[in-house]
Design an enzyme around this catalytic site. Structure first.
Site, PDB file in Angstrom:
ATOM      1  N   ILE A 104       0.841  -1.198   0.000  1.00 54.14           N
ATOM      2  CA  ILE A 104       0.000   0.000   0.000  1.00 54.14           C
ATOM      3  C   ILE A 104       0.876   1.248   0.000  1.00 54.14           C
ATOM      4  O   ILE A 104       0.589   2.217  -0.709  1.00 54.14           O
ATOM      5  CB  ILE A 104      -0.959  -0.004   1.202  1.00 54.14           C
ATOM      6  CG1 ILE A 104      -1.955  -1.158   1.081  1.00 54.14           C
ATOM      7  CG2 ILE A 104      -1.709   1.326   1.304  1.00 54.14           C
ATOM      8  CD1 ILE A 104      -2.850  -1.350   2.285  1.00 54.14           C
ATOM      9  N   THR A 137      -5.105   4.400   8.094  1.00 57.65           N
ATOM     10  CA  THR A 137      -5.963   3.420   7.425  1.00 57.65           C
ATOM     11  C   THR A 137      -5.448   2.006   7.702  1.00 57.65           C
ATOM     12  O   THR A 137      -5.794   1.073   6.990  1.00 57.65           O
ATOM     13  CB  THR A 137      -5.977   3.668   5.903  1.00 57.65           C
ATOM     14  OG1 THR A 137      -4.626   3.641   5.413  1.00 57.65           O
ATOM     15  CG2 THR A 137      -6.625   5.002   5.562  1.00 57.65           C
ATOM     16  N   ARG A 192      -4.439   0.114  11.370  1.00 55.43           N
ATOM     17  CA  ARG A 192      -5.158  -0.487  12.496  1.00 55.43           C
ATOM     18  C   ARG A 192      -5.263   0.561  13.601  1.00 55.43           C
ATOM     19  O   ARG A 192      -4.302   1.283  13.886  1.00 55.43           O
ATOM     20  CB  ARG A 192      -4.436  -1.738  13.027  1.00 55.43           C
ATOM     21  CG  ARG A 192      -4.588  -2.970  12.135  1.00 55.43           C
ATOM     22  CD  ARG A 192      -6.024  -3.448  12.078  1.00 55.43           C
ATOM     23  NE  ARG A 192      -6.234  -4.637  11.259  1.00 55.43           N
ATOM     24  CZ  ARG A 192      -6.581  -4.640   9.983  1.00 55.43           C
ATOM     25  NH1 ARG A 192      -6.722  -3.477   9.343  1.00 55.43           N
ATOM     26  NH2 ARG A 192      -6.767  -5.763   9.324  1.00 55.43           N
ATOM     27  N   GLU A 219     -14.501  -1.853  16.795  1.00 56.21           N
ATOM     28  CA  GLU A 219     -15.329  -1.528  15.637  1.00 56.21           C
ATOM     29  C   GLU A 219     -16.667  -2.250  15.704  1.00 56.21           C
ATOM     30  O   GLU A 219     -16.694  -3.473  15.831  1.00 56.21           O
ATOM     31  CB  GLU A 219     -14.582  -1.891  14.352  1.00 56.21           C
ATOM     32  CG  GLU A 219     -13.292  -1.084  14.186  1.00 56.21           C
ATOM     33  CD  GLU A 219     -12.561  -1.337  12.874  1.00 56.21           C
ATOM     34  OE1 GLU A 219     -12.958  -2.265  12.135  1.00 56.21           O
ATOM     35  OE2 GLU A 219     -11.602  -0.616  12.580  1.00 56.21           O
ATOM     36  N   HIS A 241     -13.839   2.137   8.447  1.00 56.82           N
ATOM     37  CA  HIS A 241     -12.963   1.036   8.028  1.00 56.82           C
ATOM     38  C   HIS A 241     -13.336   0.582   6.616  1.00 56.82           C
ATOM     39  O   HIS A 241     -13.586  -0.597   6.362  1.00 56.82           O
ATOM     40  CB  HIS A 241     -13.048  -0.145   8.994  1.00 56.82           C
ATOM     41  CG  HIS A 241     -11.846  -1.056   8.887  1.00 56.82           C
ATOM     42  ND1 HIS A 241     -11.439  -1.883   9.916  1.00 56.82           N
ATOM     43  CD2 HIS A 241     -10.965  -1.267   7.877  1.00 56.82           C
ATOM     44  CE1 HIS A 241     -10.361  -2.575   9.530  1.00 56.82           C
ATOM     45  NE2 HIS A 241     -10.074  -2.206   8.289  1.00 56.82           N
ATOM     46  N   ILE A 242     -13.321   1.538   5.741  1.00 56.69           N
ATOM     47  CA  ILE A 242     -13.809   1.289   4.385  1.00 56.69           C
ATOM     48  C   ILE A 242     -12.835   1.784   3.329  1.00 56.69           C
ATOM     49  O   ILE A 242     -13.145   1.796   2.134  1.00 56.69           O
ATOM     50  CB  ILE A 242     -15.207   1.956   4.231  1.00 56.69           C
ATOM     51  CG1 ILE A 242     -16.076   1.230   3.231  1.00 56.69           C
ATOM     52  CG2 ILE A 242     -15.068   3.438   3.909  1.00 56.69           C
ATOM     53  CD1 ILE A 242     -17.536   1.605   3.315  1.00 56.69           C
TER      54      ILE A 242
END
Length: 310
Positions: free
Chosen positions: A148, A227, A229, A257, A276-277
């Protein structure tokens, strides 16, 4: 070879079944873990299903677990190892989606979009001045230079930013040159970066990696984006830093969550939230499905599965 897929309620089962049936007709798909026993050798789950001793013991023939996600902290790794059960994840399907989400967070803050939208839509005002800033020329720090992180760096290059990074494994010089990267030790990155984006797995070493000391090193008014944890950030220390140093935060992940919406973090003006998207787009979900089916098929055919964790 019998396989079982456990999906959360919000994922449309019929669409998944339609796709899977053409390739793995013996795959059973359910939406809960309330099973007495399963003789499946393969288990496919998302991060929303806890793969712990309780579930594993109800699957005595289990040989292979496939997590249809980059993260796999929902899995009891030690217990899988003790049972000699293989585990693979899918670290490639959502990397570009997360990278784009990070840039969206960044631009929302720099361009003052939320404030301008509220001024016009809620207050019906026509603001003549704004605190809007350019991304060009800023120092962008990436903490964790995995898949990422690389995708984020690639997308930042056209913005003409200075890209610095920290990782426990430094990239080769040719990779740094290719993506315009400058390596910095963690504390130096905190001191120099205008924007910091976290892309680390959750481990005992990274848990609360961002605490009082780390926030004290950051620039006043810096932007922090998480983005990865939620547990990587000490939330109490973050709130204090937001008050004292005007630090702005884009948060997609939370220690619990859904989170506790009574937390003070949700009362802070300089915070933007998403559920969390970051890696969840229509395109990424299709990639996850395709990659997951492909990897399970490799295992069924006796090939070494890709992205093996254990």
């Amino acid at each position: 070879m019998k396989a079982l897929t456990i999906l959360p309620d919000f994922i449309p089962q019929e669409e998944v079944k339609k796709t899977v049936a053409q390739i793995l007709p013996d795959m059973e798909i359910i939406n809960n873990t309330d099973i007495e026993k399963s003789d499946a050798e393969i288990l496919v789950v998302t991060t929303f299903t806890k793969v712990d001793k309780n579930l594993i013991d109800r699957m005595p023939n289990l040989k292979f677990v496939q997590v249809a996600s980059t993260g796999y902290d929902n899995v009891d790794l030690d217990y899988l190892r003790s049972k000699n059960i293989m585990l693979s994840n899918i670290p490639v399907a959502n990397k570009q989606s997360v990278a784009e989400h990070v840039i969206a967070f960044t631009l929302l803050f720099l361009k003052d979009m939320l404030n301008l939208n509220e001024e016009m839509k809620v207050h019906h005002r026509w603001p003549m001045l704004t605190g809007s800033r350019d991304l060009e020329g800023k120092i962008f720090g990436i903490v964790g230079m995995g898949m990422i992180g690389i995708q984020l760096a690639k997308r930042l290059l056209p913005f003409n930013v200075g890209i610095v990074y920290y990782d426990i494994r430094r990239l080769a010089p040719e990779e740094e040159e290719r993506y315009g990267l400058t390596y910095m030790e963690f504390n130096d990155l905190l001191k120099n970066a205008d924007i910091i984006s976290i892309h680390l797995p959750l481990t005992e070493k990274t848990r609360k990696m961002f605490g009082e000391k780390e926030f004290s090193l950051m620039k006043d008014g810096a932007i922090l984006i998480n983005t990865a944890r939620g547990e990587i950030i000490d939330e109490k220390a973050l709130i204090n830093a937001m008050k004292k140093k005007n630090i702005k935060v884009g948060i997609d992940v939370y220690e619990k969550e859904p989170p506790d919406f009574n937390s003070e973090i949700f009362k802070m003006d300089d915070a933007i939230f998403s559920p969390h998207i970051a890696g969840v787009t229509i395109e990424s979900q299709q990639r996850f499905l395709t990659e997951t089916i492909s990897n399970v098929l490799r295992y069924v055919q006796g090939l070494e599965p890709l992205y093996r964790v254990i």
